[in-house]
Scaffold this active site. Sequence first.
Site, PDB file in Angstrom:
ATOM      1  N   TYR A   1     -22.669  35.684  -3.973  1.00 51.58           N
ATOM      2  CA  TYR A   1     -23.850  35.545  -3.104  1.00 51.58           C
ATOM      3  C   TYR A   1     -23.453  34.841  -1.812  1.00 51.58           C
ATOM      4  O   TYR A   1     -22.668  33.881  -1.836  1.00 51.58           O
ATOM      5  CB  TYR A   1     -24.924  34.687  -3.785  1.00 51.58           C
ATOM      6  CG  TYR A   1     -25.796  35.359  -4.824  1.00 51.58           C
ATOM      7  CD1 TYR A   1     -25.793  36.726  -5.043  1.00 51.58           C
ATOM      8  CD2 TYR A   1     -26.668  34.578  -5.586  1.00 51.58           C
ATOM      9  CE1 TYR A   1     -26.631  37.300  -6.006  1.00 51.58           C
ATOM     10  CE2 TYR A   1     -27.500  35.142  -6.552  1.00 51.58           C
ATOM     11  CZ  TYR A   1     -27.477  36.503  -6.755  1.00 51.58           C
ATOM     12  OH  TYR A   1     -28.292  37.045  -7.702  1.00 51.58           O
TER      13      TYR A   1
ATOM     14  N   GLU B   1     -38.480  36.779 -14.798  1.00 53.55           N
ATOM     15  CA  GLU B   1     -37.051  36.924 -15.110  1.00 53.55           C
ATOM     16  C   GLU B   1     -36.954  37.314 -16.581  1.00 53.55           C
ATOM     17  O   GLU B   1     -37.676  36.779 -17.420  1.00 53.55           O
ATOM     18  CB  GLU B   1     -36.331  35.597 -14.836  1.00 53.55           C
ATOM     19  CG  GLU B   1     -34.840  35.646 -15.156  1.00 53.55           C
ATOM     20  CD  GLU B   1     -34.090  34.404 -14.654  1.00 53.55           C
ATOM     21  OE1 GLU B   1     -34.254  34.049 -13.470  1.00 53.55           O
ATOM     22  OE2 GLU B   1     -33.364  33.800 -15.454  1.00 53.55           O
TER      23      GLU B   1
HETATM   24  C1  3EB Z   1     -30.331  35.949  -9.965  1.00 50.33           C
HETATM   25  O1  3EB Z   1     -30.052  37.078 -10.338  1.00 50.33           O
HETATM   26  C2  3EB Z   1     -31.546  35.328 -10.592  1.00 50.33           C
HETATM   27  O2  3EB Z   1     -27.788  30.377 -11.918  1.00 50.33           O
HETATM   28  O3  3EB Z   1     -27.205  30.673 -13.990  1.00 50.33           O
HETATM   29  C3  3EB Z   1     -30.335  34.464 -13.199  1.00 50.33           C
HETATM   30  C4  3EB Z   1     -29.468  34.141 -14.254  1.00 50.33           C
HETATM   31  C5  3EB Z   1     -30.408  33.632 -12.102  1.00 50.33           C
HETATM   32  C6  3EB Z   1     -28.665  32.992 -14.177  1.00 50.33           C
HETATM   33  C7  3EB Z   1     -27.861  31.002 -12.989  1.00 50.33           C
HETATM   34  C8  3EB Z   1     -29.602  32.493 -12.040  1.00 50.33           C
HETATM   35  C9  3EB Z   1     -28.739  32.182 -13.069  1.00 50.33           C
HETATM   36  O4  3EB Z   1     -29.707  35.342  -9.101  1.00 50.33           O
HETATM   37  C10 3EB Z   1     -31.358  33.939 -10.984  1.00 50.33           C
END
Ligand code: 3EB
Length: 334
Positions: free
Chosen positions: A206, A324
């Site tokens: 990201y 989620e």
């Molecule tokens: C995402 O896809 C949504 O920081 O461990 C989903 C699963 C999300 C795990 C983490 C964050 C985490 O970014 C957020």
Amino acid sequence: MRGALQLLRVMPEVLFRQPQENVARILGIVQYGLGATDMGLRQLGIPLAKIPVLPLNAPDGICEIWQSSLPTQEGRTEDVHWRNNGMVAFLSWDQVDTEGSGLANVTEDAYHALFSAVHFQKHHLIRVWNHVGEINDDSAGLERYRQFNIGRQQAFVGTGRSLAGASVPAASALGASASALDVFALSAGLPAVAIENPRQTSAYHYPAEYGPRAPLFSRANLVDIGGGTLFVSGTASIVGHQTRHQGDCRAQTRETLRNIQVLLDETRMQYGKIWTLSDLELKVYVRFRSDLPAVVEEMERVIGGPVDALFLQADICRKDLLVEIEAVGLARTR
Ligand code: 3EB
């Protein structure tokens, strides 16, 4: 080996009516509920994670039981309490006094303890659940989820782990903790393969607009625990790295299920392991309780029948995410 890992959801009371030999085969318990006490569950001596979120379809609380038909070994490594059946272990970090340390440092300590416990068992870290108190609040000028990500990454760096690829665990990160942070996890004797989603930027890549340190998790992990077992990370309405359908919980639910379906498609194409949405153990986090009927309706429409999932009300790590969904594909018993 059949039955190396099973997942049950029961009312807390049910655990006290189990014969001792069944209790001895439980690897760990996750207790979801807003009640202040653990109802005596801690006395069972089983690794226990008590998570203060409301189960919308079991308001008095619900326990997730990870168990198997195999005998277990138990131990504590640093502040992590674990039980291991030879193939898989449940681990719960029992937070000691963290008063005065910032969330990044608390997180780093938790992950160091987790890594020590995994290492002691000669295991691989497969799946981590993270619950961060007030996850969307700012303190010290940075959102708490972003502080958490700094600490998590520091622990990976400090132990020489790779920050991308096959050895990154699957994870979820949600709001609500009785203290600053709750962490529980599964580890396995065999390494997992990580499965990424071609529709989504890998979380560990990201861009910096989501925080100074990237989240460290894979989209899914596939591991042999008496047969192929799939752990799908918390999945949301994100395409590329951007949130889609802000303010629309129905469209977010559809996008999320599409992302999970793509992971199932990848799992089938890359490894020949087949799961459908309707044979996964699903857990759904909704930010607003009032969105529940709409989320359920969309899930039923996509899945094509009644949905047997655990619905929890929890904050989600990005402010604009309303839902989620995470999942487990257990090994086939036939
Ligand atoms: C995402 O896809 C949504 O920081 O461990 C989903 C699963 C999300 C795990 C983490 C964050 C985490 O970014 C957020």
